[in-house]
Design a protein around this motif. Structure first.
Motif, PDB file in Angstrom:
ATOM      1  N   SER A 224       6.986  -6.355   5.772  1.00 31.99           N
ATOM      2  CA  SER A 224       6.824  -4.733   6.218  1.00 31.99           C
ATOM      3  C   SER A 224       7.190  -4.190   4.962  1.00 31.99           C
ATOM      4  CB  SER A 224       7.260  -4.453   7.480  1.00 31.99           C
ATOM      5  OG  SER A 224       8.250  -4.806   7.719  1.00 31.99           O
ATOM      6  N   PHE A 225       8.278  -4.991   3.867  1.00 37.00           N
ATOM      7  CA  PHE A 225       9.284  -4.189   3.885  1.00 37.00           C
ATOM      8  C   PHE A 225       8.609  -4.215   2.391  1.00 37.00           C
ATOM      9  CE2 PHE A 225      12.513  -5.753   6.361  1.00 37.00           C
ATOM     10  CZ  PHE A 225      13.583  -5.012   6.818  1.00 37.00           C
ATOM     11  N   ILE A 226       7.353  -4.818   1.645  1.00 39.14           N
ATOM     12  CA  ILE A 226       7.201  -5.090   0.599  1.00 39.14           C
ATOM     13  C   ILE A 226       5.854  -4.508   0.825  1.00 39.14           C
ATOM     14  CG2 ILE A 226       8.399  -7.043  -0.177  1.00 39.14           C
ATOM     15  CD1 ILE A 226       5.943  -8.748  -0.133  1.00 39.14           C
ATOM     16  N   ALA A 227       5.332  -4.002   1.017  1.00 42.06           N
ATOM     17  CA  ALA A 227       3.723  -3.400   1.131  1.00 42.06           C
ATOM     18  C   ALA A 227       3.497  -2.442   1.679  1.00 42.06           C
ATOM     19  CB  ALA A 227       3.702  -3.532   3.278  1.00 42.06           C
ATOM     20  N   PRO A 228       5.156  -1.142   2.302  1.00 45.37           N
ATOM     21  CA  PRO A 228       4.828  -0.004   1.834  1.00 45.37           C
ATOM     22  C   PRO A 228       5.259   0.417   0.153  1.00 45.37           C
ATOM     23  CG  PRO A 228       6.689  -0.428   2.966  1.00 45.37           C
ATOM     24  CD  PRO A 228       5.877  -1.754   3.296  1.00 45.37           C
ATOM     25  N   LEU A 229       5.907  -0.487  -0.703  1.00 50.08           N
ATOM     26  CA  LEU A 229       6.018  -0.338  -2.177  1.00 50.08           C
ATOM     27  C   LEU A 229       4.842  -0.902  -2.535  1.00 50.08           C
ATOM     28  CD1 LEU A 229       9.218  -2.677  -2.864  1.00 50.08           C
ATOM     29  CD2 LEU A 229       8.778  -0.084  -2.825  1.00 50.08           C
ATOM     30  N   GLY A 230       4.049  -1.516  -1.874  1.00 44.42           N
ATOM     31  CA  GLY A 230       2.700  -1.866  -2.498  1.00 44.42           C
ATOM     32  C   GLY A 230       1.504  -0.932  -2.485  1.00 44.42           C
ATOM     33  N   ALA A 231       1.494  -0.676  -1.101  1.00 37.54           N
ATOM     34  CA  ALA A 231       0.544   0.724  -0.961  1.00 37.54           C
ATOM     35  C   ALA A 231       0.627   2.183  -1.532  1.00 37.54           C
ATOM     36  CB  ALA A 231       1.242   1.307   0.412  1.00 37.54           C
ATOM     37  N   ALA A 232       2.360   2.465  -1.978  1.00 38.52           N
ATOM     38  CA  ALA A 232       2.350   3.628  -3.217  1.00 38.52           C
ATOM     39  C   ALA A 232       1.945   2.751  -4.186  1.00 38.52           C
ATOM     40  CB  ALA A 232       4.637   3.321  -2.865  1.00 38.52           C
ATOM     41  N   TYR A 233       2.021   1.979  -4.739  1.00 38.53           N
ATOM     42  CA  TYR A 233       1.631   1.647  -6.204  1.00 38.53           C
ATOM     43  C   TYR A 233       0.385   1.592  -6.241  1.00 38.53           C
ATOM     44  CZ  TYR A 233       0.363  -1.143 -10.143  1.00 38.53           C
ATOM     45  OH  TYR A 233       0.215  -1.898 -11.978  1.00 38.53           O
ATOM     46  N   LEU A 234      -0.978   1.379  -5.394  1.00 39.58           N
ATOM     47  CA  LEU A 234      -1.860   1.495  -5.088  1.00 39.58           C
ATOM     48  C   LEU A 234      -2.340   3.030  -5.046  1.00 39.58           C
ATOM     49  CD1 LEU A 234      -2.984  -1.616  -2.084  1.00 39.58           C
ATOM     50  CD2 LEU A 234      -3.480  -0.943  -5.481  1.00 39.58           C
ATOM     51  N   ALA A 235      -1.746   3.800  -4.769  1.00 39.25           N
ATOM     52  CA  ALA A 235      -1.866   5.338  -4.388  1.00 39.25           C
ATOM     53  C   ALA A 235      -1.663   5.477  -5.683  1.00 39.25           C
ATOM     54  CB  ALA A 235      -0.919   5.879  -2.882  1.00 39.25           C
ATOM     55  N   ALA A 236      -0.527   5.465  -6.112  1.00 40.74           N
ATOM     56  CA  ALA A 236      -0.320   6.023  -7.421  1.00 40.74           C
ATOM     57  C   ALA A 236      -1.413   5.868  -8.383  1.00 40.74           C
ATOM     58  CB  ALA A 236       0.842   5.390  -7.945  1.00 40.74           C
ATOM     59  N   LEU A 237      -1.822   4.568  -8.373  1.00 43.50           N
ATOM     60  CA  LEU A 237      -3.330   4.424  -9.822  1.00 43.50           C
ATOM     61  C   LEU A 237      -4.355   4.473  -9.039  1.00 43.50           C
ATOM     62  CD1 LEU A 237      -3.008   0.304  -9.715  1.00 43.50           C
ATOM     63  CD2 LEU A 237      -2.738   1.299 -11.518  1.00 43.50           C
TER      64      LEU A 237
END
Length: 340
Positions: A224-237
């Motif tokens: 749950s700590f790293i998934a928001p970072l992953g989601a933000a990266y995918l959104a930026a892409l």
């Protein structure tokens, strides 16, 4: 229920004798007796444990085949997808197994939360290193790292948990270190993928060992700590018109969604195995994963296997053989001691 009236004591004794009894008097104390039914249940549990262990470690051994199907997706983007889909899978498994309260208790413990934030960073680094190794044809290096990991875990236990090493364990560590140093000298560079995978997973295992949280709630929390970072990266892409989401074919989208269960399910199998088996048995089963990766690299993907690598692997395998033999002998001595 046991009978509580005095006039029922004779019947109660007869019932205990008829069923083989559940207790006996030994040396002035009451010692539990194992009935044939207990023995059968124990063997059945152990058999299920071995099956779960083989499933977990075998899946980790052949999982490079899955990641090869996604080599057209960048390693960082693939890591981002893995974190997001893994969180969804872990949450579903946590709720399905009735461990929601344990997750809530972990969230209220600041020390656990802090530890899981660190383990989340470590497991992310481990995941991206492994994905990168598979994508660029360095699966042998990944296999080397996971062969080193058990021995590194012993060293970390000595340094941070004050565990004393036996002479055989020192010998095993020396052999493994010799193999790594030889490979580095012959290759002219440090095997950073292998050492990176071994160190991140070794420290991850150390922190998970001392953290007061169960396997599945802990994995859910750290993800749950790293998934928001992953989601933000995918959104930026996606905002930049890049990335696979929404642009790749259906097969790629299905494979990306499957990264979650591919990550979570083996962990559940591993947890079920660890609860049913001795550490010695689990220790033997864990070599299935790097062995599978090694065979895939050499026999399926035709990765070059140099003489220097052969010598390095031979040193590490010898160290593992010494380590495993020592563990078996110690377990047998402990068994004889407890039996006497």
């Amino acid at each position: 229920m046991f009978a509580v009236r005095s006039n029922a004591s004779g019947a109660s004794q007869q019932r205990r004798r008829a069923t083989g009894g559940v207790e006996r008097r030994r040396r002035g104390s009451t010692t539990p007796m194992r009935t044939p039914e207990d023995a059968r249940d124990s063997r059945k549990e152990a058999a299920w444990g071995v099956a779960y262990g083989i499933a977990a470690y075998s899946s980790w051994g052949v999982v490079p085949v899955f990641w090869k199907q996604l080599r057209h997706v960048g390693a960082v983007e693939l890591l981002a997808h893995r974190t997001v889909w893994s969180l969804l899978s872990f949450v579903a498994l946590t709720l399905a197994t009735g461990q929601g309260r344990a997750l809530g208790a972990a969230l209220r413990d600041r020390r656990v939360v802090a530890a899981m934030a660190v383990t989340g960073a470590l497991v992310s680094a481990n995941w991206v290193l492994f994905i990168y190794a598979v994508a660029v044809g360095r699966l042998l290096d990944a296999s080397l790292g996971y062969f080193i990991n058990p021995l590194l875990s012993v060293l970390l236990g000595m340094l941070f948990l004050r565990e004393r090493l036996r002479p055989a364990q020192w010998l095993a560590l020396g052999l493994a270190a010799s193999g790594v140093v030889y490979l580095a000298v012959r290759a002219g560079s440090i095997p950073w993928i292998a050492l990176g995978l071994a160190s991140t997973f070794g420290v991850y295992g150390l922190l998970r060992k001392v953290a007061a949280v169960g396997s599945l709630p802990g994995s859910t929390l750290e993800t749950s700590f790293i998934a928001p970072l992953g989601a933000a990266y995918l959104a930026a892409l996606h905002a930049e018109g890049a990335g696979a989401a929404g642009r790749a074919d259906l097969r790629t989208h299905l494979l990306l969604a499957a990264t979650g269960i591919i990550t979570a399910l083996p962990l559940v199998w591993f947890t079920n195995a660890a609860r049913r088996l001795s550490l010695t048995t689990v220790g033997f089963l864990q070599y299935l994963a790097p062995s599978g990766q090694f065979l895939l690299a050499v026999l399926v993907y035709d990765e070059p296997f140099s003489t220097a690598q052969a010598v390095s692997f031979a040193c590490i395998w010898t160290g593992l053989a010494v380590f495993s033999a020592d563990a078996v002998l110690r377990a047998r001595r402990s068994g004889r001691t407890s039996a006497s």
